[in-house]
Scaffold this motif. Structure first.
Motif, PDB file in Angstrom:
ATOM      1  N   TRP A 116       5.468  11.273  -2.802  1.00 31.42           N
ATOM      2  CA  TRP A 116       4.220  11.445  -2.205  1.00 31.42           C
ATOM      3  C   TRP A 116       4.429  11.230  -0.474  1.00 31.42           C
ATOM      4  O   TRP A 116       5.026  10.138  -0.174  1.00 31.42           O
ATOM      5  CB  TRP A 116       3.213  10.440  -2.640  1.00 31.42           C
ATOM      6  CG  TRP A 116       2.688  10.776  -3.935  1.00 31.42           C
ATOM      7  CD1 TRP A 116       2.814  12.035  -4.738  1.00 31.42           C
ATOM      8  CD2 TRP A 116       1.952   9.987  -4.659  1.00 31.42           C
ATOM      9  NE1 TRP A 116       2.308  11.838  -5.843  1.00 31.42           N
ATOM     10  CE2 TRP A 116       1.555  10.626  -5.933  1.00 31.42           C
ATOM     11  CE3 TRP A 116       1.234   8.634  -4.663  1.00 31.42           C
ATOM     12  CZ2 TRP A 116       0.861  10.125  -6.970  1.00 31.42           C
ATOM     13  CZ3 TRP A 116       0.485   8.151  -5.745  1.00 31.42           C
ATOM     14  CH2 TRP A 116       0.494   9.061  -6.902  1.00 31.42           C
ATOM     15  N   LYS A 117       3.731  11.907   0.221  1.00 32.45           N
ATOM     16  CA  LYS A 117       3.772  12.071   1.655  1.00 32.45           C
ATOM     17  C   LYS A 117       2.113  12.181   2.121  1.00 32.45           C
ATOM     18  O   LYS A 117       1.587  12.971   1.667  1.00 32.45           O
ATOM     19  CB  LYS A 117       4.794  12.709   2.350  1.00 32.45           C
ATOM     20  CG  LYS A 117       6.368  12.477   1.919  1.00 32.45           C
ATOM     21  CD  LYS A 117       7.247  13.384   2.974  1.00 32.45           C
ATOM     22  CE  LYS A 117       8.557  12.643   2.531  1.00 32.45           C
ATOM     23  NZ  LYS A 117       9.369  13.745   1.817  1.00 32.45           N
ATOM     24  N   PHE A 121      -4.419  15.801   6.868  1.00 34.14           N
ATOM     25  CA  PHE A 121      -5.789  15.753   6.414  1.00 34.14           C
ATOM     26  C   PHE A 121      -6.238  14.471   5.540  1.00 34.14           C
ATOM     27  O   PHE A 121      -7.146  14.380   4.985  1.00 34.14           O
ATOM     28  CB  PHE A 121      -6.308  16.930   5.904  1.00 34.14           C
ATOM     29  CG  PHE A 121      -6.275  18.362   6.502  1.00 34.14           C
ATOM     30  CD1 PHE A 121      -6.932  18.548   7.792  1.00 34.14           C
ATOM     31  CD2 PHE A 121      -5.126  19.210   6.487  1.00 34.14           C
ATOM     32  CE1 PHE A 121      -6.749  19.390   8.642  1.00 34.14           C
ATOM     33  CE2 PHE A 121      -5.120  20.345   7.207  1.00 34.14           C
ATOM     34  CZ  PHE A 121      -5.952  20.562   8.270  1.00 34.14           C
ATOM     35  N   ASP A 122      -4.966  13.906   5.125  1.00 31.62           N
ATOM     36  CA  ASP A 122      -5.165  12.466   4.226  1.00 31.62           C
ATOM     37  C   ASP A 122      -6.207  11.559   5.402  1.00 31.62           C
ATOM     38  O   ASP A 122      -5.785  11.357   6.415  1.00 31.62           O
ATOM     39  CB  ASP A 122      -3.999  12.105   3.773  1.00 31.62           C
ATOM     40  CG  ASP A 122      -3.430  13.044   2.749  1.00 31.62           C
ATOM     41  OD1 ASP A 122      -4.294  13.730   2.424  1.00 31.62           O
ATOM     42  OD2 ASP A 122      -2.159  13.048   2.743  1.00 31.62           O
ATOM     43  N   SER A 123      -6.745  10.751   4.415  1.00 32.08           N
ATOM     44  CA  SER A 123      -7.757   9.439   5.116  1.00 32.08           C
ATOM     45  C   SER A 123      -6.690   8.267   5.354  1.00 32.08           C
ATOM     46  O   SER A 123      -5.618   8.146   4.602  1.00 32.08           O
ATOM     47  CB  SER A 123      -8.708   9.065   4.442  1.00 32.08           C
ATOM     48  OG  SER A 123      -9.514  10.098   4.318  1.00 32.08           O
ATOM     49  N   VAL A 128     -10.470   4.333   3.963  1.00 30.74           N
ATOM     50  CA  VAL A 128     -10.420   4.432   2.280  1.00 30.74           C
ATOM     51  C   VAL A 128     -11.079   3.259   1.718  1.00 30.74           C
ATOM     52  O   VAL A 128     -12.088   3.215   1.043  1.00 30.74           O
ATOM     53  CB  VAL A 128      -9.152   4.827   1.625  1.00 30.74           C
ATOM     54  CG1 VAL A 128      -9.471   4.761   0.082  1.00 30.74           C
ATOM     55  CG2 VAL A 128      -8.670   6.120   2.154  1.00 30.74           C
ATOM     56  N   HIS A 129     -10.668   2.024   2.145  1.00 30.50           N
ATOM     57  CA  HIS A 129     -10.888   0.721   1.446  1.00 30.50           C
ATOM     58  C   HIS A 129     -12.370   0.465   2.047  1.00 30.50           C
ATOM     59  O   HIS A 129     -13.114  -0.332   1.692  1.00 30.50           O
ATOM     60  CB  HIS A 129     -10.235  -0.260   1.895  1.00 30.50           C
ATOM     61  CG  HIS A 129      -9.036  -0.267   1.065  1.00 30.50           C
ATOM     62  ND1 HIS A 129      -8.792  -0.314  -0.378  1.00 30.50           N
ATOM     63  CD2 HIS A 129      -7.610   0.172   1.136  1.00 30.50           C
ATOM     64  CE1 HIS A 129      -7.605  -0.016  -0.939  1.00 30.50           C
ATOM     65  NE2 HIS A 129      -6.945   0.296   0.387  1.00 30.50           N
ATOM     66  N   ASP A 130     -13.108   0.946   3.114  1.00 29.90           N
ATOM     67  CA  ASP A 130     -14.244   0.582   3.752  1.00 29.90           C
ATOM     68  C   ASP A 130     -15.312   1.307   2.889  1.00 29.90           C
ATOM     69  O   ASP A 130     -15.129   2.359   2.567  1.00 29.90           O
ATOM     70  CB  ASP A 130     -14.438   0.836   5.313  1.00 29.90           C
ATOM     71  CG  ASP A 130     -13.650   0.102   6.165  1.00 29.90           C
ATOM     72  OD1 ASP A 130     -13.180  -1.085   5.631  1.00 29.90           O
ATOM     73  OD2 ASP A 130     -13.462   0.521   7.334  1.00 29.90           O
TER      74      ASP A 130
END
Length: 158
Positions: A116-117, A121-123, A128-130
């Motif tokens: 996985w990389k 466009f990934d957050s 993500v945790h907010d």
């Protein structure tokens, strides 16, 4: 039998041999075991196959396999019982060997996760945790006209 289990072949030309499950087909009740049930497939001759034969694994029916007891390294029957985790009080179904009562854990395949990389466009992880939506008591999550559209007008429960 799931991917990652250690099994023993009970019948056929590989009888008595043990192997590692690489793939499970639930539709046909067949299992691919690493290095078992090898056959030769005829292919066109090339630089990689000068003799025109390619060795490949064929599936084995699940009834011809038996799980291996981790404590004795012998084939065993399996029973599934409910287990309550005393720390979290979560009920889970566990596999136990019939003869010794040893717990047979389910292996989780995480080998693909090393590939996985993050893409452009990934957050980011902190974003993500907010929590992005905070509910207020008594306030619907959508405007009233949207709630009216998506509500069950006839009050039927299916």
């Amino acid at each position: 039998i799931i991917k990652g289990d250690n099994v023993m072949v009970m019948t056929g030309k590989d009888r008595g041999k043990t192997g590692h499950v690489t793939e499970v087909s639930r539709k046909t009740n067949r299992v691919y075991v690493k290095g078992m049930n090898l056959v030769y497939k005829a292919v066109p001759k090339s630089a990689t196959t000068p003799d025109g034969k390619l060795q490949k694994e064929m599936p084995i029916h699940v009834s011809n396999l038996s799980l291996i007891d981790p404590s004795t390294d012998l084939a065993t029957k399996v029973r599934v019982h409910s287990f309550v985790n005393p720390e979290t009080n979560i009920v889970e179904r566990r596999r136990y060997a019939v003869g010794t009562g040893t717990h047979i854990p389910k292996t989780i395949d995480t080998s693909y996760q090393s590939e996985w990389k993050d893409g452009p466009f990934d957050s980011a992880m902190d974003v993500v945790h907010d929590m992005s939506f905070h509910t207020a008591p008594g306030v619907p999550p959508f405007p009233s006209d949207v709630m009216r559209e998506i509500s069950n007008r006839y009050k039927k429960t299916y």
